[in-house]
Scaffold this active site. Structure first.
Site, PDB file in Angstrom:
ATOM      1  N   PRO A   2       0.827  -1.207   0.000  1.00 25.40           N
ATOM      2  CA  PRO A   2       0.000   0.000   0.000  1.00 25.40           C
ATOM      3  C   PRO A   2       0.866   1.263   0.000  1.00 25.40           C
ATOM      4  O   PRO A   2       1.791   1.390   0.797  1.00 25.40           O
ATOM      5  CB  PRO A   2      -0.795  -0.094   1.312  1.00 25.40           C
ATOM      6  CG  PRO A   2      -0.571  -1.471   1.823  1.00 25.40           C
ATOM      7  CD  PRO A   2       0.710  -1.964   1.238  1.00 25.40           C
ATOM      8  N   GLU A   3       0.565   2.156  -0.920  1.00 21.67           N
ATOM      9  CA  GLU A   3       1.252   3.439  -0.982  1.00 21.67           C
ATOM     10  C   GLU A   3       0.351   4.507  -0.368  1.00 21.67           C
ATOM     11  O   GLU A   3      -0.775   4.215   0.045  1.00 21.67           O
ATOM     12  CB  GLU A   3       1.562   3.769  -2.448  1.00 21.67           C
ATOM     13  CG  GLU A   3       2.499   2.768  -3.113  1.00 21.67           C
ATOM     14  CD  GLU A   3       3.964   3.202  -3.044  1.00 21.67           C
ATOM     15  OE1 GLU A   3       4.236   4.279  -2.467  1.00 21.67           O
ATOM     16  OE2 GLU A   3       4.810   2.474  -3.562  1.00 21.67           O
TER      17      GLU A   3
END
Ligand SMILES: [Zn+2]
Length: 270
Positions: A2-3
């Site tokens: 996840p960014e």
């Protein structure tokens, strides 16, 4: 992994269930993720009301009315499940609200983390203390980048990945923002022109905001049982597109910088 946009979308999704709600039940189902859960987590959260949710870099913040904030990181594989039909093997932390909504922090690889921090001292929390400005906040300006880049011979791509320069920017978004700003990733940071820095500030914001919007369009799904927060499909202009055409007619190339892949177009990035 996840960014920042996934974390932002996750926090917005959690807010639809948690904002203003009281936590009536908190279950910790194993001792640790990347590091141990805080020993007083259950005691600190049970009966507390969630007064605000937020994000700093790639960390999600769940602020309670007891002056403490739960800080979570999704690591490599973490995600929140909303109202899961049944609690699964990798649901390591489970929160239940007074309305009977259930949130499960699921993390198969356990690279994530959960901490409890005094809300008043959040800025001093270890991982936050050395962070640069938020890319979507007022602190990311041309002047800030010009100062951070001044005299640096390191490649602009690597300097942008430095969390002390800009908080929470990951590999994908740096590749995409440099492409959109037409800046060669190997250019010395100190040699990037003022005009290019102006484009860069705008494009960092644009690429993140577009991703958050794409994630937001899946917010509808959060309402349904077994909704999962944390990941959504996106289309990239250069990332993962080695050998494919760029919009300018050039061909996307991949190089390795600092041990990580960089995708760029040698025709339109100078
Ligand atoms: Zn191009």
């Amino acid at each position: 992994m996840p960014e920042l946009p996934e974390v932002e979308t996750t926090v917005r999704g959690l807010a639809t269930v948690l904002a203003g709600e009281r936590l009536t039940r908190v279950m910790v189902r194993r001792p640790d993720l990347r590091r141990p859960f805080p020993p007083d987590l259950v005691q600190a959260l049970t009966g507390a009301r969630v007064v605000a949710l937020g994000r700093r870099a790639k960390y999600g913040l769940i602020q309670t009315d007891r002056g403490r904030t739960m800080v979570f990181h999704l690591g490599m594989s973490g995600r929140w499940r909303i109202d899961p039909g049944e609690i699964g093997k990798h649901d390591h932390l489970v929160l239940e609200t007074a309305r009977g909504r259930v949130l499960a922090l699921n993390d198969a690889r356990r690279f994530g983390s959960v901490d409890l921090v005094d809300t008043a001292a959040l800025d001093a929390f270890g991982p936050f203390a050395a962070l640069g400005p938020e890319p979507l906040g007022p602190g990311l300006t041309v002047a800030h980048l010009a100062q951070a880049f001044d005299g640096r011979v390191a490649a602009v791509k690597l300097v942008l990945l430095d969390q002390g320069v800009v908080a929470g920017l990951g590999n994908i978004y740096v590749c995409e923002a440099l492409h959109r700003a037409r800046i060669h990733p190997e250019r010395a940071a100190g040699a990037v022109s003022r005009a290019a820095l102006s484009r860069l500030v705008l494009e960092i914001r644009a690429v993140l905001e577009e991703a958050i919007e794409a994630g937001g369009s899946t917010l509808r799904d959060y309402a349904r049982p077994d909704g999962e927060l944390g990941y959504f499909a996106k289309e990239w202009r250069v990332y993962g597109r080695e050998g494919k055409p760029c919009g300018c007619g050039g061909t996307v190339r991949r190089i390795v910088q600092g041990g990580r892949s960089t995708f760029f177009c040698p025709r339109c990035q100078k």
